[in-house]
Design a protein around this motif. Structure first.
Motif, PDB file in Angstrom:
ATOM      1  N   ALA A   1       1.043  -1.374  -0.038  1.00  0.00           N
ATOM      2  CA  ALA A   1      -0.083  -0.022   0.061  1.00  0.00           C
ATOM      3  C   ALA A   1       0.817   1.206  -0.045  1.00  0.00           C
ATOM      4  CB  ALA A   1      -0.980  -0.176   1.039  1.00  0.00           C
ATOM      5  N   ALA A   2       1.982   1.341   0.707  1.00  0.00           N
ATOM      6  CA  ALA A   2       2.806   2.468   0.725  1.00  0.00           C
ATOM      7  C   ALA A   2       3.385   2.804  -0.549  1.00  0.00           C
ATOM      8  CB  ALA A   2       4.090   2.193   1.723  1.00  0.00           C
ATOM      9  N   THR A   3       3.863   1.899  -1.213  1.00  0.00           N
ATOM     10  CA  THR A   3       4.701   2.077  -2.476  1.00  0.00           C
ATOM     11  C   THR A   3       3.482   2.514  -3.660  1.00  0.00           C
ATOM     12  OG1 THR A   3       4.431  -0.231  -3.052  1.00  0.00           O
ATOM     13  CG2 THR A   3       6.701   0.549  -2.392  1.00  0.00           C
ATOM     14  N   GLN A   4       2.385   1.867  -3.629  1.00  0.00           N
ATOM     15  CA  GLN A   4       1.236   2.207  -4.372  1.00  0.00           C
ATOM     16  C   GLN A   4       0.843   3.771  -4.190  1.00  0.00           C
ATOM     17  OE1 GLN A   4       0.271   0.475  -7.123  1.00  0.00           O
ATOM     18  NE2 GLN A   4       1.630  -1.208  -6.676  1.00  0.00           N
ATOM     19  N   SER A   5       0.818   3.942  -2.762  1.00  0.00           N
ATOM     20  CA  SER A   5       0.512   5.378  -2.602  1.00  0.00           C
ATOM     21  C   SER A   5       1.491   6.428  -2.938  1.00  0.00           C
ATOM     22  CB  SER A   5       0.175   5.424  -0.963  1.00  0.00           C
ATOM     23  OG  SER A   5      -1.008   4.361  -0.584  1.00  0.00           O
ATOM     24  N   ILE A   6       2.736   6.088  -2.714  1.00  0.00           N
ATOM     25  CA  ILE A   6       3.734   7.093  -3.210  1.00  0.00           C
ATOM     26  C   ILE A   6       3.561   7.375  -4.557  1.00  0.00           C
ATOM     27  CG2 ILE A   6       6.266   7.364  -3.355  1.00  0.00           C
ATOM     28  CD1 ILE A   6       6.487   5.893  -0.741  1.00  0.00           C
ATOM     29  N   THR A   7       3.327   6.451  -5.421  1.00  0.00           N
ATOM     30  CA  THR A   7       3.342   6.285  -6.663  1.00  0.00           C
ATOM     31  C   THR A   7       1.899   7.457  -7.087  1.00  0.00           C
ATOM     32  OG1 THR A   7       4.531   4.358  -7.362  1.00  0.00           O
ATOM     33  CG2 THR A   7       3.248   5.232  -8.996  1.00  0.00           C
ATOM     34  N   SER A   8       0.880   7.173  -6.570  1.00  0.00           N
ATOM     35  CA  SER A   8      -0.202   7.642  -6.728  1.00  0.00           C
ATOM     36  C   SER A   8      -0.281   9.160  -6.331  1.00  0.00           C
ATOM     37  CB  SER A   8      -1.411   7.290  -6.048  1.00  0.00           C
ATOM     38  OG  SER A   8      -1.665   5.806  -6.582  1.00  0.00           O
ATOM     39  N   PHE A   9       0.188   9.568  -5.227  1.00  0.00           N
ATOM     40  CA  PHE A   9       0.520  11.052  -4.846  1.00  0.00           C
ATOM     41  C   PHE A   9       1.443  11.798  -5.736  1.00  0.00           C
ATOM     42  CE2 PHE A   9      -1.039   9.671  -0.354  1.00  0.00           C
ATOM     43  CZ  PHE A   9      -1.963  10.584  -0.518  1.00  0.00           C
ATOM     44  N   ALA A  10       2.537  11.150  -6.154  1.00  0.00           N
ATOM     45  CA  ALA A  10       3.310  11.583  -7.048  1.00  0.00           C
ATOM     46  C   ALA A  10       2.882  11.883  -8.424  1.00  0.00           C
ATOM     47  CB  ALA A  10       4.771  10.864  -7.285  1.00  0.00           C
TER      48      ALA A  10
ATOM     49  N   SER B   1       0.606   5.042 -14.610  1.00  0.00           N
ATOM     50  CA  SER B   1       0.762   6.507 -13.938  1.00  0.00           C
ATOM     51  C   SER B   1       1.180   7.389 -15.373  1.00  0.00           C
ATOM     52  CB  SER B   1       1.724   6.740 -12.942  1.00  0.00           C
ATOM     53  OG  SER B   1       0.943   6.025 -11.805  1.00  0.00           O
ATOM     54  N   VAL B   2       2.204   6.705 -15.983  1.00  0.00           N
ATOM     55  CA  VAL B   2       2.787   7.386 -17.176  1.00  0.00           C
ATOM     56  C   VAL B   2       1.919   7.500 -18.388  1.00  0.00           C
ATOM     57  CG1 VAL B   2       4.497   7.271 -18.990  1.00  0.00           C
ATOM     58  CG2 VAL B   2       5.265   6.821 -16.446  1.00  0.00           C
ATOM     59  N   LEU B   3       1.083   6.295 -18.588  1.00  0.00           N
ATOM     60  CA  LEU B   3       0.300   6.301 -19.590  1.00  0.00           C
ATOM     61  C   LEU B   3      -1.276   7.166 -19.351  1.00  0.00           C
ATOM     62  CD1 LEU B   3       0.129   2.620 -20.513  1.00  0.00           C
ATOM     63  CD2 LEU B   3       0.881   4.271 -21.790  1.00  0.00           C
ATOM     64  N   ALA B   4      -1.498   7.130 -17.769  1.00  0.00           N
ATOM     65  CA  ALA B   4      -2.498   7.900 -17.559  1.00  0.00           C
ATOM     66  C   ALA B   4      -2.228   9.473 -17.810  1.00  0.00           C
ATOM     67  CB  ALA B   4      -2.944   7.637 -16.014  1.00  0.00           C
ATOM     68  N   ILE B   5      -1.209   9.967 -17.488  1.00  0.00           N
ATOM     69  CA  ILE B   5      -0.604  11.461 -17.403  1.00  0.00           C
ATOM     70  C   ILE B   5      -0.731  11.700 -18.942  1.00  0.00           C
ATOM     71  CG2 ILE B   5       1.000  12.971 -16.958  1.00  0.00           C
ATOM     72  CD1 ILE B   5       1.617  11.370 -14.327  1.00  0.00           C
ATOM     73  N   ALA B   6      -0.139  10.734 -19.807  1.00  0.00           N
ATOM     74  CA  ALA B   6       0.010  10.985 -21.334  1.00  0.00           C
ATOM     75  C   ALA B   6      -1.321  11.146 -21.935  1.00  0.00           C
ATOM     76  CB  ALA B   6       1.037  10.021 -21.941  1.00  0.00           C
TER      77      ALA B   6
END
Length: 318
Positions: free
Chosen positions: A174-183, A310-315
């Motif tokens: 959950a921690a690694t996923q949350s960090i990626t999501s907040f970033a 995340s990269v695809l979503a932002i793109a």
């Protein structure tokens, strides 16, 4: 931006060791483990203290209060975080006192969460522009949900909160996923020129969770508990609403969505086939454990997927 990151990071890192010792003394048995969970979890996780989310949130709140301008958006974010943290705390406390993985009534928790979320969105709407109920889809195309936006937004917040909660089943997951999501949300907020205070809030979360990850890495010395997972998830959901990229969160948090869907699908299939299962165990991270993947392998591979999504979503969605 560096300052709020360091404040949150250092505060969390300093106080977590003391909190771990305190929780070990208060509750020597640690977080209750599900009786039907993997046998290895009884051996490696029994006695591990929980509720580390308290330190995460304390660090985030201190950082925001000292460094971020307290406008209506930030105040509502703090309200959401605190409210869901209280719900999670009560759930964790109940589990520890009765020494069972069963917490408070699920229906009661969901109803309270929806109430808090709906009230927050209604207040935000009263301070927002007329296009507040518009949902951004793709390539500038939006759809106006009108009165349906309030329940939709509440669902985003509650869904995100419980999705993170379901994902919090392996060390660091959950921690690694949350960090990626907040970033990713923080970067998205920057790219759409959202309120800088939202970006700073994302950075505060990243700093605090990074410190927590130091102690939550396998084998974990502490779990975040519902007090952490529910409030972190609610924050992710509300931030996506603040930057008007609600659908973006579903892709950025694709692992959270996958974990949640695996539980829903498993439950429905089990119920209507009278005992049959699609997955060896749900949430889906336990399915892969049953398949022989190590805990660390699952966490790293899920993190890789999260980064790609995340990269695809932002793109594609900005």
């Amino acid at each position: 931006m560096v300052a709020i990151f360091l404040i949150s990071l250092i505060t969390s890192f300093i106080f977590l060791p003391y909190f771990i010792k305190l929780m070990t003394i208060i509750n020597v048995d640690g977080q209750p483990i599900r009786s039907f969970c993997l046998q290895d979890h009884f051996i490696t996780k029994k006695g591990t203290p929980t509720m580390g989310g308290i330190i995460i949130l304390a660090s985030v709140l201190c950082s925001i209060l000292f460094y971020v301008a307290l406008n209506i958006k930030v105040l509502l974010l703090l309200f959401i975080i605190t409210s869901f943290a209280v719900i999670g705390f009560l759930d964790d406390y109940y589990k520890l006192t009765v020494k069972s993985y069963h917490g408070l009534s699920g229906k009661v928790k969901i109803l309270i969460q929806f109430f808090v979320a709906a009230v927050s969105v209604l207040i935000l709407k009263s301070y927002s522009e007329s296009n507040f109920t518009h949902v951004y889809l793709l390539n500038g195309f939006t759809i106006d949900l009108s009165y349906l936006y309030i329940p939709f937004a509440a669902f985003i917040i509650v869904g995100a909160a419980n999705a993170v909660n379901l994902t919090d089943g392996l060390d660091s997951l959950a921690a690694t996923q949350s960090i990626t999501s907040f970033a990713s949300l923080g970067l998205s907020a920057y790219l759409v020129q959202a309120d800088v205070n939202i970006i700073l809030s994302c950075i505060a979360f990243i700093g605090a969770i990074l410190s927590f990850l130091w102690f939550n890495a396998h084998p974990a010395k502490i779990f975040m508990g519902d007090v952490g997972s529910l409030s972190i998830g609610a924050a992710l959901g509300f931030i996506s609403i603040l930057i008007k990229r609600e659908i973006l969160l579903a892709m950025i948090g694709g692992i959270f969505v996958m974990e949640t869907l695996s539980v829903i699908i498993q439950f429905i299939y089990f119920r209507y086939t009278k005992g049959k299962r699609i997955f060896l165990m749900s949430p889906i991270h336990h399915h892969f454990e049953k398949k022989g993947w190590s805990e660390t392998t699952i966490v790293i591979r899920f993190w890789v997927i999260a980064v790609v999504l995340s990269v695809l979503a932002i793109a594609f969605f900005l």
